[in-house]
Design an enzyme around this catalytic site. Sequence first.
Site, mmCIF file in Angstrom:
data_model
loop_
_atom_site.group_PDB
_atom_site.id
_atom_site.type_symbol
_atom_site.label_atom_id
_atom_site.label_comp_id
_atom_site.label_asym_id
_atom_site.label_seq_id
_atom_site.Cartn_x
_atom_site.Cartn_y
_atom_site.Cartn_z
ATOM 1 N N HIS A 1 23.841 0.924 25.144
ATOM 2 C CA HIS A 1 23.136 1.938 24.366
ATOM 3 C C HIS A 1 22.953 3.183 25.229
ATOM 4 O O HIS A 1 22.394 3.106 26.319
ATOM 5 C CB HIS A 1 21.782 1.399 23.888
ATOM 6 N N VAL B 1 23.541 15.443 15.153
ATOM 7 C CA VAL B 1 24.645 16.400 15.316
ATOM 8 C C VAL B 1 25.052 16.575 16.784
ATOM 9 O O VAL B 1 25.704 17.544 17.149
ATOM 10 C CB VAL B 1 24.283 17.770 14.684
ATOM 11 N N ASP C 1 27.781 0.328 18.154
ATOM 12 C CA ASP C 1 27.939 1.670 18.722
ATOM 13 C C ASP C 1 27.649 2.783 17.722
ATOM 14 O O ASP C 1 28.232 3.875 17.790
ATOM 15 C CB ASP C 1 29.371 1.849 19.296
ATOM 16 N N LYS D 1 22.492 3.595 18.033
ATOM 17 C CA LYS D 1 21.148 3.005 17.868
ATOM 18 C C LYS D 1 20.237 3.452 19.004
ATOM 19 O O LYS D 1 19.068 3.747 18.793
ATOM 20 C CB LYS D 1 21.246 1.462 17.869
HETATM 21 P P1 GDP Z 1 24.738 2.272 20.452
HETATM 22 O O1 GDP Z 1 25.379 1.114 21.131
HETATM 23 O O2 GDP Z 1 24.592 2.043 18.987
HETATM 24 O O3 GDP Z 1 23.426 2.696 21.066
HETATM 25 O O4 GDP Z 1 25.750 3.491 20.598
HETATM 26 P P2 GDP Z 1 26.563 3.910 21.937
HETATM 27 O O5 GDP Z 1 25.611 4.503 22.907
HETATM 28 O O6 GDP Z 1 27.422 2.790 22.412
HETATM 29 O O7 GDP Z 1 27.555 4.976 21.339
HETATM 30 C C1 GDP Z 1 27.119 6.147 20.735
HETATM 31 C C2 GDP Z 1 27.689 7.347 21.521
HETATM 32 O O8 GDP Z 1 27.558 8.509 20.750
HETATM 33 C C3 GDP Z 1 26.934 7.620 22.803
HETATM 34 O O9 GDP Z 1 27.841 8.088 23.762
HETATM 35 C C4 GDP Z 1 25.953 8.726 22.413
HETATM 36 O O10 GDP Z 1 25.585 9.562 23.503
HETATM 37 C C5 GDP Z 1 26.780 9.498 21.432
HETATM 38 N N1 GDP Z 1 26.047 10.169 20.356
HETATM 39 C C6 GDP Z 1 24.889 9.786 19.745
HETATM 40 N N2 GDP Z 1 24.601 10.595 18.698
HETATM 41 C C7 GDP Z 1 25.593 11.507 18.658
HETATM 42 C C8 GDP Z 1 25.884 12.592 17.786
HETATM 43 O O11 GDP Z 1 25.194 12.862 16.817
HETATM 44 N N3 GDP Z 1 27.007 13.315 18.068
HETATM 45 C C9 GDP Z 1 27.828 13.041 19.107
HETATM 46 N N4 GDP Z 1 28.893 13.806 19.295
HETATM 47 N N5 GDP Z 1 27.599 12.007 19.940
HETATM 48 C C10 GDP Z 1 26.505 11.246 19.709
HETATM 49 P P1 IMO Z 2 26.226 -2.195 20.944
HETATM 50 O O1 IMO Z 2 24.850 -2.785 21.010
HETATM 51 C C1 IMO Z 2 30.383 -2.671 19.753
HETATM 52 C C2 IMO Z 2 32.035 -6.719 19.965
HETATM 53 C C3 IMO Z 2 33.110 -7.022 20.998
HETATM 54 C C4 IMO Z 2 33.901 -8.093 20.260
HETATM 55 C C5 IMO Z 2 32.796 -8.870 19.537
HETATM 56 C C6 IMO Z 2 32.334 -10.126 20.270
HETATM 57 O O2 IMO Z 2 26.528 -1.264 22.053
HETATM 58 O O3 IMO Z 2 26.495 -1.626 19.597
HETATM 59 P P2 IMO Z 2 30.839 -10.534 22.440
HETATM 60 O O4 IMO Z 2 31.028 -10.076 23.859
HETATM 61 O O5 IMO Z 2 29.558 -10.099 21.822
HETATM 62 O O6 IMO Z 2 31.078 -12.007 22.264
HETATM 63 O O7 IMO Z 2 32.044 -9.822 21.622
HETATM 64 O O8 IMO Z 2 31.706 -7.984 19.411
HETATM 65 N N1 IMO Z 2 30.780 -6.149 20.531
HETATM 66 C C7 IMO Z 2 30.412 -4.874 20.364
HETATM 67 N N2 IMO Z 2 31.058 -3.844 19.777
HETATM 68 N N3 IMO Z 2 29.138 -2.504 20.253
HETATM 69 C C8 IMO Z 2 28.483 -3.537 20.823
HETATM 70 O O9 IMO Z 2 27.192 -3.446 21.203
HETATM 71 C C9 IMO Z 2 29.129 -4.775 20.929
HETATM 72 N N4 IMO Z 2 28.783 -5.975 21.450
HETATM 73 C C10 IMO Z 2 29.802 -6.810 21.182
HETATM 74 O O10 IMO Z 2 33.894 -5.879 21.278
HETATM 75 O O11 IMO Z 2 34.702 -7.503 19.280
HETATM 76 MG MG MG Z 3 27.095 0.671 22.259
#
Ligand code: GDP
Ligand code: IMO
Ligand code: MG
Length: 435
Positions: A41, A418, A13, A16
């Site tokens: 994502h 940001v 999270d 990416k």
């Molecule tokens: P990923 O799994 O690595 O793609 O990340 P996620 O989407 O699960 O979580 C990142 C969260 O942060 C999402 O809700 C994005 O919309 C949000 N986000 C991304 N960049 C920024 C930032 O620079 N600032 C803030 N406040 N939110 C962001």
């Molecule tokens: P993205 O791509 C954050 C965590 C789960 C758990 C561990 C194993 O959005 O960054 P699983 O279901 O993969 O066997 O769970 O990994 N986990 C994540 N945490 N972001 C993710 O994906 C995750 N995918 C799995 O919460 O701790």
């Molecule tokens: Mg994520």
Amino acid sequence: MSSTCVVGLQWGDEAKGKIVDWLCDAHDVVVRYQGGANAGHTVVAEGVTYKLSLIPTGILRPGIGCVIGNGVVVHPPAFLKEVETLVAQGVDVKGRLHVSDRAHVILPHHLAEERLTEESTSSADHLGTTRRGIGPCYRDKVGRVHGVRIGDLYHPERFRVHLARIVEYKNRLLTAMLPDFTPFDADQVAEDYLGYAERMRPYVNDATSWLHESLERGQRLLFEGAQGSLLDVDHGTYPYVTSSNSSAAGIAAGSSVPTRHIDRWIGIVKAYTTRVGGGPFPTEQDNDTGERIRRIGKEYGTVTGRPRRCGWFDAVAVRHSARVSGSTEIAVMLLDVLSGIDPIQVAVAYEDDKGREVKNFPANLADLEKCRPIYKTLPGWQEDITKARTWDELPPAAQTYVDFLSDQVGVPVSIVSVGPERTQTISRGPRTARP
Ligand code: GDP
Ligand code: IMO
Ligand code: MG
């Protein structure tokens, strides 16, 4: 060589998805190489929020090819539902989405098996997974006897025979272990999966050949990591990890593309740290600071909605993951969330229970549990930075903070984010990596 990888350097999270989307203009194909629908994502573009799980983020950009590589585990109903949602949002997926016939299939018994461990009476067995069947499917893949690949679904007679054997085995196991278990009907599962396979037919192909032909035509690939390097089954906080190589180590195996094609190795970090699910987290702030970060950063899981655990940036952990993932540059995300937190702390080393300094991230949980972070305290800033579009528009304290992270990790910071919108991204231009 003009391919790029985007890999998380923490516990997932790191945003990416936002950076993959932002880099699409300079690439032709986005490739997922591991994980499955455990990923979530998020991309925010022109006020619209898109959530991608199994499908590469590149699907949001017209003309970009998208590959679900051999290293991904695919739950066909989840795939079809995600396609449907994207189409309903106006995304044209025709002819652009390729699912490797070598990818493994998540079957109903995988979800039941995961329930078994996650709900077992021994809390020591609980990993806090996303319950998407990821672990059990990878287990069957490497176990070889009970694995099913996407390509197998297009040989119905053989598939039925193979599945009947698998289901018979799994039913015996699950009946013995789960008191309320209703055995699976192999014929029904076969019918369901052959139905999904028909609907998936336009997308399934030999992605290995397709990718190599794309490279031969000079196309630029963008590898989209899921999870993060600290969740990597080999290099992360085992056993509190996912079941794949979610660091850059998984790219070649999970896509069939040798990493000599990659010249940009981007590691993604949050300006702080989050983790969802169980496992060690040395800089966790289970207090008002953690609560504030969760509230401002909207730190709730994209897939499961669980509150994410929040804490300070951990340079010990990120130094380890930047090495393992070969990062030549770093993107620091969600910097805006730290506005108003003053002072800010960064773990620069650990100290063990005997008072010795620990500089390298311990492999073993027992050793990690003995470690306490040694913090460096930095001044915060009060300004709202969400409108900054250049490095110079950031307050000096924010610049100092980002430069400090870069020095600590030993990798230049090339991107600062940001806000969630595409446009809320500051590029510091191409930088030279350390030798
Ligand atoms: P990923 O799994 O690595 O793609 O990340 P996620 O989407 O699960 O979580 C990142 C969260 O942060 C999402 O809700 C994005 O919309 C949000 N986000 C991304 N960049 C920024 C930032 O620079 N600032 C803030 N406040 N939110 C962001
Ligand atoms: P993205 O791509 C954050 C965590 C789960 C758990 C561990 C194993 O959005 O960054 P699983 O279901 O993969 O066997 O769970 O990994 N986990 C994540 N945490 N972001 C993710 O994906 C995750 N995918 C799995 O919460 O701790
Ligand atoms: Mg994520």
